[in-house]
Design a protein around this motif. Structure first.
Motif, short mmCIF file in Angstrom:
data_model
loop_
_atom_site.label_atom_id
_atom_site.label_comp_id
_atom_site.label_asym_id
_atom_site.label_seq_id
_atom_site.Cartn_x
_atom_site.Cartn_y
_atom_site.Cartn_z
N ALA A 120 -69.94 -28.25 30.71
CA ALA A 120 -71.34 -28.53 30.41
C ALA A 120 -71.79 -27.88 29.10
CB ALA A 120 -72.22 -28.07 31.56
N GLU A 121 -71.27 -26.69 28.81
CA GLU A 121 -71.73 -25.95 27.65
C GLU A 121 -70.79 -26.06 26.45
OE1 GLU A 121 -74.67 -24.65 27.78
OE2 GLU A 121 -74.85 -25.26 29.88
N GLN A 122 -69.70 -26.83 26.58
CA GLN A 122 -68.72 -26.86 25.51
C GLN A 122 -69.06 -27.92 24.47
OE1 GLN A 122 -64.82 -26.06 25.87
NE2 GLN A 122 -64.83 -25.04 27.84
N PRO A 123 -68.80 -27.63 23.20
CA PRO A 123 -69.06 -28.63 22.16
C PRO A 123 -68.10 -29.80 22.29
CG PRO A 123 -67.86 -26.76 21.26
CD PRO A 123 -68.23 -26.38 22.67
N PHE A 124 -68.59 -30.95 21.98
CA PHE A 124 -67.79 -32.17 22.08
C PHE A 124 -67.59 -32.70 20.66
CE2 PHE A 124 -67.02 -36.66 22.64
CZ PHE A 124 -66.32 -36.74 23.83
N TRP A 125 -66.34 -32.87 20.26
CA TRP A 125 -66.10 -33.32 18.90
C TRP A 125 -65.95 -34.83 18.86
CZ3 TRP A 125 -61.85 -36.05 17.33
CH2 TRP A 125 -60.76 -36.07 18.19
N GLU A 126 -66.36 -35.41 17.75
CA GLU A 126 -66.18 -36.83 17.52
C GLU A 126 -65.66 -37.04 16.11
OE1 GLU A 126 -69.42 -39.44 18.49
OE2 GLU A 126 -70.19 -38.07 20.02
N ARG A 157 -55.68 -40.88 -0.70
CA ARG A 157 -56.75 -41.58 0.00
C ARG A 157 -56.14 -42.30 1.20
NH1 ARG A 157 -58.89 -45.62 -4.25
NH2 ARG A 157 -56.63 -45.72 -4.60
N VAL A 158 -56.69 -42.03 2.38
CA VAL A 158 -56.13 -42.57 3.62
C VAL A 158 -57.23 -43.27 4.41
CG1 VAL A 158 -54.93 -42.05 5.78
CG2 VAL A 158 -54.42 -40.72 3.71
N LEU A 159 -56.94 -44.48 4.84
CA LEU A 159 -57.84 -45.22 5.72
C LEU A 159 -57.11 -45.52 7.01
CD1 LEU A 159 -60.52 -46.78 6.19
CD2 LEU A 159 -59.37 -48.80 5.24
N ILE A 160 -57.72 -45.14 8.15
CA ILE A 160 -57.13 -45.36 9.47
C ILE A 160 -57.90 -46.46 10.17
CG2 ILE A 160 -56.52 -44.29 11.67
CD1 ILE A 160 -56.84 -41.54 10.14
N LEU A 161 -57.20 -47.48 10.62
CA LEU A 161 -57.82 -48.59 11.34
C LEU A 161 -57.38 -48.54 12.80
CD1 LEU A 161 -57.22 -51.47 8.75
CD2 LEU A 161 -59.14 -49.86 8.89
N GLU A 162 -58.34 -48.52 13.71
CA GLU A 162 -58.06 -48.42 15.15
C GLU A 162 -58.75 -49.56 15.88
OE1 GLU A 162 -57.14 -48.01 18.75
OE2 GLU A 162 -56.25 -46.50 17.40
N LYS A 163 -57.99 -50.33 16.66
CA LYS A 163 -58.60 -51.47 17.36
C LYS A 163 -59.41 -51.05 18.58
CE LYS A 163 -54.60 -52.88 20.17
NZ LYS A 163 -55.24 -52.77 21.49
N GLY A 164 -59.12 -49.87 19.14
CA GLY A 164 -59.93 -49.36 20.25
C GLY A 164 -61.18 -48.68 19.73
N ASP A 165 -62.02 -48.22 20.67
CA ASP A 165 -63.21 -47.50 20.23
C ASP A 165 -63.12 -46.05 20.65
OD1 ASP A 165 -63.67 -47.72 22.91
OD2 ASP A 165 -65.67 -48.58 22.76
N GLN A 166 -64.12 -45.29 20.28
CA GLN A 166 -64.11 -43.86 20.52
C GLN A 166 -64.86 -43.52 21.81
OE1 GLN A 166 -64.44 -39.81 17.98
NE2 GLN A 166 -65.87 -41.40 17.39
N ILE A 167 -64.23 -42.70 22.64
CA ILE A 167 -64.87 -42.24 23.86
C ILE A 167 -65.81 -41.09 23.53
CG2 ILE A 167 -64.48 -41.20 26.12
CD1 ILE A 167 -63.66 -44.10 25.92
N ARG A 168 -67.01 -41.16 24.08
CA ARG A 168 -68.04 -40.15 23.81
C ARG A 168 -68.41 -39.43 25.11
NH1 ARG A 168 -68.35 -44.20 20.19
NH2 ARG A 168 -68.71 -43.58 18.03
N PRO A 169 -69.21 -38.36 25.01
CA PRO A 169 -69.53 -37.58 26.21
C PRO A 169 -70.07 -38.42 27.36
CG PRO A 169 -70.29 -36.43 24.26
CD PRO A 169 -69.81 -37.77 23.80
#
Length: 688
Positions: free
Chosen positions: A159-165, A206-218
């Protein structure tokens, strides 16, 4: 695809599910669930699909997430079984399934299970899996009665931990085509994509990363695992081979496999490294690879200092010690933290698991850019040189990336079809697929053995891992005790016994049997469905025999450690039961020896034994032996187009034989070094 059913068809589905998991007398679970309230005992014993509003919704959801071909086939089967004249040749009765007694329906299910024709056995397995998922997840009280607490697990701890994105690049709103210039475009953000992007970004490219999935959030964590499955796994965790013989789990989210794996960290065995060197990857046995493994191990904070083992992990160690089997703890990439949450397999992002944080997040901090929900349509190339990629972002925006180098980190299922739909021709693309087939053997103990705070996979037994002198064979580990995984491989003797076994979920110690496969399959590109891999793979007889051998060794561990009941994954092997104290048990005990001898005679066959896979490898192998042997050279370059690099588990010359996270990241570290060398040479030539 629409999954609407008529009322008559729904009654057919419910009639089948109620036979797979029928209501049983309350007295039958009273002794099994003494620590559960009478109200919950009643739900666990007597709840049926017909008095369960959530069942139909779960069936619809599961089918909507499955592949279109599988959903279409299921609807056809249900339509046939719901028509009296059409059903007779299958059911051998003029009664509809919804009109049959529970005994008659059970007899029909057993006829599918025991059929000599594989498609009928496949139907039996599909109906069982769907019934299990749809039924047990249809009622909160039912899950509570089983002792399954996914929704509440570890909520207070984090509950108190930082969540990174990871910061995600947004498409410009005023452009129908988004154009980006970069040095390297990396397709896929998983275990290898993060490593190579990190290395390149640190070097200033210079690096570009393409991901077909999405990002999970809190807000996505702490929901039902059925909901989360649909977000972060390929085909919503409903992927399987074309013959339906094996279920396949693969990540599809920002972080890929590194986000969803269970933190088990094992180095590539040197025996396998020697095989890779012989197959055309000479650096596999060099200090270069040693250094890469050391670097990856340290970078992720991999450690053996992570607190107590779970009941099942400790059982593997203690039982192996008693029996003289080689076994050891496994590393965990969680630093000083305890790897003990159900969130481990669902985009675990609190900074305690090094698979994503120490690579992908750091790459972004060093200047790499990430676009999620971005499907790469093709690699642009002409006359043996790639110029970039074309993709479509989730909102429909067309993306055109111009790049000096294209790196495919899509994994062993997606990389082959990306290369094929881009027009590359090498016939070896997609060949040689390895899956590390798995099954489970179970022990039922008096004490509660599944706790939400447990470590997941922290020990391994390797008694049988070299059955043929070429290091093909099974390892024994603990499985993540999420409900669908724990129940997935249970034997279905009949509906009544199945429900009673499931009621003991909290008391079931499930040993995962994972074998380094000798057989192989293919990833096929289908022009009619170009974005979805077609997986042709059937576990070979050798590999099924290896799973049987591993399951029997697992049974030995369970017996010597005091399991009251033992269940093999094959329904033809009866339950073993004993109330003898663990301290008095020996493998030579007459009753156990009689059971074991019988179990040895039962062949494992597809559909009669449930099998799965969470490791995909070797579908785009690397070798210095030339394009007639492999599509990729030993430096990760596509023979047809040397500025296209493949850096994922697909380049493995063969199966790793161990959980492949450390192996694939180390391979990426080596191949990333080669790529940096080539980019530096290009820069130097440009200055001249």
């Amino acid at each position: 695809m629409s999954v609407d059913f008529s009322e008559n068809q729904w009654r057919t589905i419910e009639a089948l599910s109620d036979a797979y998991i029928p209501a049983i007398e309350l007295l039958q679970v009273d002794s099994l669930l003494q620590d559960v309230t009478p109200e919950l005992r009643s739900v666990v014993a007597q709840k049926t699909t017909r008095d369960n509003r959530g069942f139909r919704q779960n069936v619809s959801t599961a089918l909507s997430q499955a592949s279109e071909s599988n959903t279409r086939l299921f609807k056809l089967v249900i339509a046939i079984l719901s028509r009296r004249t059409l059903a007779v040749p299958i059911t051998h009765s003029f009664k509809l399934l919804s009109e049959m007694s529970i005994d008659e329906r059970t007899h029909f299910i057993m006829s599918l299970r025991d059929a000599k024709i594989a498609p009928l056995r496949s139907l039996y397995r599909a109906l069982l899996d769907l019934s299990m998922i749809a039924f047990f997840y249809s009622d909160e009280k039912l899950l509570e009665g089983l002792g399954y607490k996914f929704d509440r697990a570890n909520a207070a701890r984090f509950a108190e931990q930082p969540f990174w994105e990871v910061p995600i690049e947004a498409a410009p709103k005023d452009q129908s085509t988004w154009r980006i210039e970069t040095d390297v475009v990396v397709i896929g953000s998983g275990s290898t994509g993060g490593v190579i992007a990190n290395r390149l970004a640190k070097e200033g490219f210079r690096v570009l990363i393409l991901e077909k999935g999405d990002q999970i959030r809190p807000s996505d964590l702490g929901k039902s695992d059925l909901v989360t499955d649909s977000r972060i796994y390929e085909l919503s965790n409903k992927m399987m081979s074309t013959d339906k013989s094996i279920n396949i789990v693969a990540g599809s989210t920002v972080g890929g496999g590194a986000a969803i794996n269970w933190s088990c960290s094992l180095r590539l065995p040197f025996a396998v490294r020697r095989q890779w060197a012989a197959d055309g990857v000479p650096w596999a046995t060099s200090t270069l690879f040693d250094d890469a493994q050391d670097y990856v191990w340290k970078k992720m904070g991999t450690t053996y200092d992570y607190g107590e083992h779970s009941f099942t992990n400790q059982l593997i160690l203690d039982g192996s010690k008693k029996l003289g089997y080689p076994a050891a703890p496994t590393g965990q990439n969680t630093g000083a933290h305890i790897p003990n949450t159900v969130f481990q397999g669902y985009g675990y992002r609190y900074g305690e698991k090094g698979g994503v944080v120490n690579w992908l997040y750091e790459a972004v901090q060093n200047g790499a850019k990430v676009i999620d929900r971005c499907q790469v349509v093709r690699i642009r190339h002409n006359r043996g040189k790639a110029s970039g990629v074309e993709a479509v972002v989730n909102d429909g925006t067309k993306l055109v990336v111009n790049a000096k180098r294209v790196v495919s980190c899509c994994g062993s299922l997606q990389t082959p079809i990306l290369l094929k739909r881009s027009g590359f021709k090498n016939k070896k693309i997609g060949d040689g697929l390895k899956l590390h087939p798995v099954t489970c053997v179970y022990g039922d103990f008096d004490e509660v053995v599944n706790k939400e705070s447990d470590t997941i996979m922290t020990s391994v037994c390797v008694e049988d891992d070299n059955l043929d002198g070429e290091f093909h064979g099974p390892r024994i580990e603990a499985i993540h005790h999420l409900l669908p995984l724990t129940l997935k491989f249970l034997p279905w003797y009949n509906g009544e016994s199945y429900r009673k076994i499931c009621a003991r979920y909290k008391h079931l110690s499930a040993l995962l049997i994972l074998t380094r496969d000798k057989g192989a399959g293919k990833v096929i590109y289908n022009k009619n469905d170009p974005m979805t891999p077609t997986i042709e793979y059937t576990p070979s007889k050798f590999d099924l025999d290896a799973l049987r051998k591993g399951a029997l060794t697992g049974a030995n561990l369970l017996y010597i450690q005091g399991a009251r009941r033992i269940y093999m994954p094959h329904y033809s092997i009866p339950m073993f039961e004993s109330d003898k104290p663990a301290s008095e048990r020996r493998l030579a005990d007459a009753d156990y020896q009689a059971w074991y001898a019988n179990a040895e005679t039962v062949d494992f066959e597809i559909f009669k034994v449930g099998t799965g896979s969470a490791h995909q490898m070797a579908s785009c192998r690397m070798s210095n032996k030339g394009p007639q042997f492999a599509p990729v050279d030993e430096r990760g370059r596509l023979y047809e187009c040397p500025n296209v690099h493949v850096v994922d588990t697909s380049v493995f010359p063969s199966a790793s034989g161990v959980n492949p996270m450390i192996s694939c990241m180390s391979v990426a570290q080596v191949l990333g070094g080669f790529l940096v060398e080539e980019l530096r040479k290009e820069e130097n030539r440009a200055r001249l």
